[in-house]
Enzyme design. Sequence first.
Site, PDB file in Angstrom:
ATOM      1  CG  ASP A  86      -8.139  -1.530   0.935  1.00  0.00           C
ATOM      2  OD1 ASP A  86      -6.901  -1.651   0.928  1.00  0.00           O
ATOM      3  OD2 ASP A  86      -8.723  -0.430   1.041  1.00  0.00           O
ATOM      4  CG  ASN A 104      -2.379  -0.262   0.831  1.00  0.00           C
ATOM      5  OD1 ASN A 104      -2.816   0.100  -0.248  1.00  0.00           O
ATOM      6  ND2 ASN A 104      -3.112  -0.903   1.717  1.00  0.00           N
ATOM      7  N   GLY A 145     -10.781   1.263  -3.322  1.00  0.00           N
ATOM      8  CA  GLY A 145     -11.035   0.141  -2.431  1.00  0.00           C
ATOM      9  C   GLY A 145     -10.803  -1.228  -3.033  1.00  0.00           C
ATOM     10  NE  ARG A 186       2.463  -9.463 -14.184  1.00  0.00           N
ATOM     11  CZ  ARG A 186       2.395 -10.224 -15.277  1.00  0.00           C
ATOM     12  NH1 ARG A 186       1.748 -11.385 -15.261  1.00  0.00           N
ATOM     13  NH2 ARG A 186       2.961  -9.801 -16.398  1.00  0.00           N
ATOM     14  N   GLY A 187      -2.346  -5.388 -12.261  1.00  0.00           N
ATOM     15  CA  GLY A 187      -3.387  -4.625 -12.939  1.00  0.00           C
ATOM     16  C   GLY A 187      -4.224  -5.490 -13.859  1.00  0.00           C
TER      17      GLY A 187
END
Length: 374
Positions: free
Chosen positions: A295, A180, A292, A237-238
Site C-alpha cells: 500500500d 491485491n 502495509g 518483483r520483490g
Amino acid sequence: MSGPAGGTARAATTTDVVCLGESMVTFLPSQPGRLADVPSFGRGIGGAESNVACALAAAGHRAAWVGRVGADGFGDHLVETIGGYGVDTSAVRRDPVRPTGIYFRTATDRGAGAHEVAYYRAGSAASAMSPANVPYEEVFAGRVLHLSGITAALSADCLELLRDLTAPRPGRPLVSFDVNHRPHLWRGGDATVLLELARRCDLVFVGEDEAEEAWGIVGAEAIRAALPEPGVVVVKRGSAGATVFSGLRPGPRSSNAGGAENTPASRSREGGEAEVVTQVPALRVDVVAAVGAGDAFAAGFLSATLRGLPVRDRVRHGHLMAAAVLTVPGDLTEPPARDHADRLVALDDEAWGRLRLGPGWTAADRAPEEVRTP
C-alpha cells in the site's frame, strides 16, 4: 446522487486521490506466538485503500477515503483515526445494521508459514457496498480514483460496484488498481476476475507472485501481455525491484501517467506504438514488520505521479514509502519529508544501490552515511 444513473459530470476538483474500499479495526499481538497463546492485543486500523489515503495525506496530498462502516464504536474509531491523518472521510457511510469488520493477526511475516490471521468480516458493513449505496459524485471527485482487488472479493455487490467504477465513461478520472490478491478471500471464487478488472483501469500495480498464483501468469513480460490496455503497468518483483511498462498514449485525463520521458528502454507495441520499459532496483531494508508495504509503495508511486515526475522517480518514491512502513511495526507511519525523499530519489544508480535503510531512517538527521547528499 448515487449510483450509475447519476452520471459523472464533475466540477473543478479539489481532491487529488479518492480511495474506495474496506477498512477494518485490526488487533496486533503484544508478543510473538500463536493466536491461542497471545495474552493481549493492541488496537490499530487496517485496509489497503485507507492505508493509501493516509499515506498520501501524510505526504501532503488531498486524499479522501470512501467506505462503509457500522454504526458502532469500531466504526467511530476507523473514521476518527483515518481522518486524523488528514484524510477527508465525509463520504464514508454508516450502516445501521451491519457491523464494522475486525481482524486479529500474529506478529510473524504475512508470507511465513506460522502467520495467522483471524478475520471477522463476513456480513460487514463494507461488504454491503454496491452501486446503489455508494456516493458516485464523491467517488469521481478526484484526479485519481484508487481501487483494489480486495473489494471485489467481499461480495457480489462489491464486485458489481468495481465493475461499474472501472467501466469506460465520460469524464472518468485516472483509475488506479492494485490487484491485491488475497487467496483466503477467493476460496471457492474465481480470481481471474481481477484480471478483467485490471484491464479496464489506467494504472495497475501487480506482484509477480500474485499474478502467478491468481492467474497462472509467470514473468513481467507475460503479465504485460495479459494487460495490454492500461497505460501503465507496475510489476512488483520483490527483492528484484519493479518493472514498469508505460505507453506513449495519454490516459483518459491526459495525465502524463505514462511518464515516457527519461526512461532507459522502449519497444513497439501492437499497432506500432512505442512502449517504454523501466526497471528500478529495490532498496536494502532492515525489516521490522512486512505489513502495509504494498500500500505504501502504491502511495509513493501515486504521489510522484501527481507531481509529474519521471517513471524511474515514481518507482523510487514507491520504494522509499514502502521502506518507511517496513521499518516500523504497523501498517502506517509518517513518510520521509518530501525534500528528504527527493534527495534520495536523485541519487545516481551506484549511490542508490548502496542505500540500506533501517528503523529511524526517515529522520534526515539520523540517515546512514550513504543517504546523505551534498
